[in-house]
Write a protein that holds these residues in place. Structure first.
Motif, PDB file in Angstrom:
ATOM      1  N   VAL A 100     -42.288   0.778   0.338  1.00 29.57           N
ATOM      2  CA  VAL A 100     -41.420   1.465  -0.609  1.00 29.57           C
ATOM      3  C   VAL A 100     -40.131   0.648  -0.738  1.00 29.57           C
ATOM      4  O   VAL A 100     -39.485   0.350   0.270  1.00 29.57           O
ATOM      5  N   THR A 101     -39.798   0.300  -1.960  1.00 30.67           N
ATOM      6  CA  THR A 101     -38.595  -0.488  -2.221  1.00 30.67           C
ATOM      7  C   THR A 101     -37.720   0.272  -3.201  1.00 30.67           C
ATOM      8  O   THR A 101     -38.163   0.601  -4.307  1.00 30.67           O
ATOM      9  N   GLY A 146     -44.341   1.671  -3.679  1.00 34.31           N
ATOM     10  CA  GLY A 146     -43.995   0.898  -4.862  1.00 34.31           C
ATOM     11  C   GLY A 146     -42.499   0.758  -4.982  1.00 34.31           C
ATOM     12  O   GLY A 146     -41.758   1.041  -4.031  1.00 34.31           O
ATOM     13  N   SER A 147     -42.066   0.355  -6.155  1.00 37.64           N
ATOM     14  CA  SER A 147     -40.640   0.166  -6.404  1.00 37.64           C
ATOM     15  C   SER A 147     -40.088   1.333  -7.205  1.00 37.64           C
ATOM     16  O   SER A 147     -40.753   1.840  -8.110  1.00 37.64           O
ATOM     17  N   VAL A 148     -38.877   1.724  -6.867  1.00 36.70           N
ATOM     18  CA  VAL A 148     -38.238   2.841  -7.542  1.00 36.70           C
ATOM     19  C   VAL A 148     -36.737   2.597  -7.528  1.00 36.70           C
ATOM     20  O   VAL A 148     -36.211   1.927  -6.628  1.00 36.70           O
ATOM     21  N   GLN A 149     -36.050   3.140  -8.507  1.00 33.79           N
ATOM     22  CA  GLN A 149     -34.599   2.979  -8.556  1.00 33.79           C
ATOM     23  C   GLN A 149     -33.909   4.058  -7.732  1.00 33.79           C
ATOM     24  O   GLN A 149     -34.486   5.117  -7.446  1.00 33.79           O
ATOM     25  N   THR A 150     -32.688   3.777  -7.359  1.00 38.45           N
ATOM     26  CA  THR A 150     -31.889   4.748  -6.606  1.00 38.45           C
ATOM     27  C   THR A 150     -31.852   6.079  -7.337  1.00 38.45           C
ATOM     28  O   THR A 150     -31.642   6.123  -8.555  1.00 38.45           O
ATOM     29  N   GLY A 151     -32.064   7.140  -6.567  1.00 43.16           N
ATOM     30  CA  GLY A 151     -32.089   8.473  -7.144  1.00 43.16           C
ATOM     31  C   GLY A 151     -33.462   8.926  -7.603  1.00 43.16           C
ATOM     32  O   GLY A 151     -33.649  10.112  -7.928  1.00 43.16           O
ATOM     33  N   GLY A 152     -34.406   8.026  -7.592  1.00 49.38           N
ATOM     34  CA  GLY A 152     -35.751   8.355  -8.034  1.00 49.38           C
ATOM     35  C   GLY A 152     -36.577   9.035  -6.962  1.00 49.38           C
ATOM     36  O   GLY A 152     -36.094   9.311  -5.858  1.00 49.38           O
ATOM     37  N   SER A 153     -37.842   9.282  -7.292  1.00 47.83           N
ATOM     38  CA  SER A 153     -38.757   9.974  -6.380  1.00 47.83           C
ATOM     39  C   SER A 153     -40.052   9.187  -6.231  1.00 47.83           C
ATOM     40  O   SER A 153     -40.420   8.393  -7.099  1.00 47.83           O
ATOM     41  N   ARG A 154     -40.718   9.484  -5.133  1.00 49.28           N
ATOM     42  CA  ARG A 154     -42.004   8.850  -4.865  1.00 49.28           C
ATOM     43  C   ARG A 154     -42.783   9.780  -3.952  1.00 49.28           C
ATOM     44  O   ARG A 154     -42.192  10.414  -3.069  1.00 49.28           O
ATOM     45  N   ARG A 155     -44.090   9.863  -4.144  1.00 51.48           N
ATOM     46  CA  ARG A 155     -44.920  10.652  -3.240  1.00 51.48           C
ATOM     47  C   ARG A 155     -45.933   9.734  -2.552  1.00 51.48           C
ATOM     48  O   ARG A 155     -46.743   9.080  -3.228  1.00 51.48           O
TER      49      ARG A 155
END
Length: 124
Positions: A120-121, A10-19
């Motif tokens: 992932v973006t 998905g989309s996330v901002q810089t510094g964020g997390s994703r699993r």
């Protein structure tokens, strides 16, 4: 045959997390090596993280200390926890499985089965 299905992109901002998750099915008994790869537009596919026998792990320098690979054998699922994400992490992420007995590897040609990928973006 082994089937791999990725999810969690998905989309996330810089510094964020994703699993990311990779659910495996089929003849998974011989798959000792599992890996995550990624491919950005116009770039070659690169190995990101690998896990051997559910314990030993190996990471590309570009993600070391930010990404963590893990495996839940009961669920036949491999995870990639991604923290401190950067725009350069933007890519299609692929899960891969290998019947190799050679240990940890981030070489694509060592892997036998691949998932369809999850995007992932990371936006700045």
């Amino acid at each position: 045959q082994v089937q791999l299905v990725e999810s969690g992109g998905g989309s996330v901002q810089t510094g964020g997390s994703r699993r990311l998750s990779c659910a495996a099915s089929g003849d998974t008994g011989n798959m000792r090596l599992m890996g995550w790869f990624r491919q950005a537009p116009g770039k070659e596919r690169e190995g990101v993280a690998a896990i051997w026998n559910s314990l030993a792990t190996y990471y590309a320098d570009s993600v070391k200390s930010r990404f963590t690979i893990s495996q839940d054998n009961a669920k036949k699922t491999v995870y990639l926890q991604m923290n401190s994400l950067k725009p350069e992490d933007t890519a299609m992420y692929y899960c891969a499985a290998s019947a190799s007995r050679g240990g940890l590897s981030l070489r694509a040609y060592d892997y036998n089965y691949w998932g369809q990928g999850t995007q992932v973006t990371v936006s700045s």
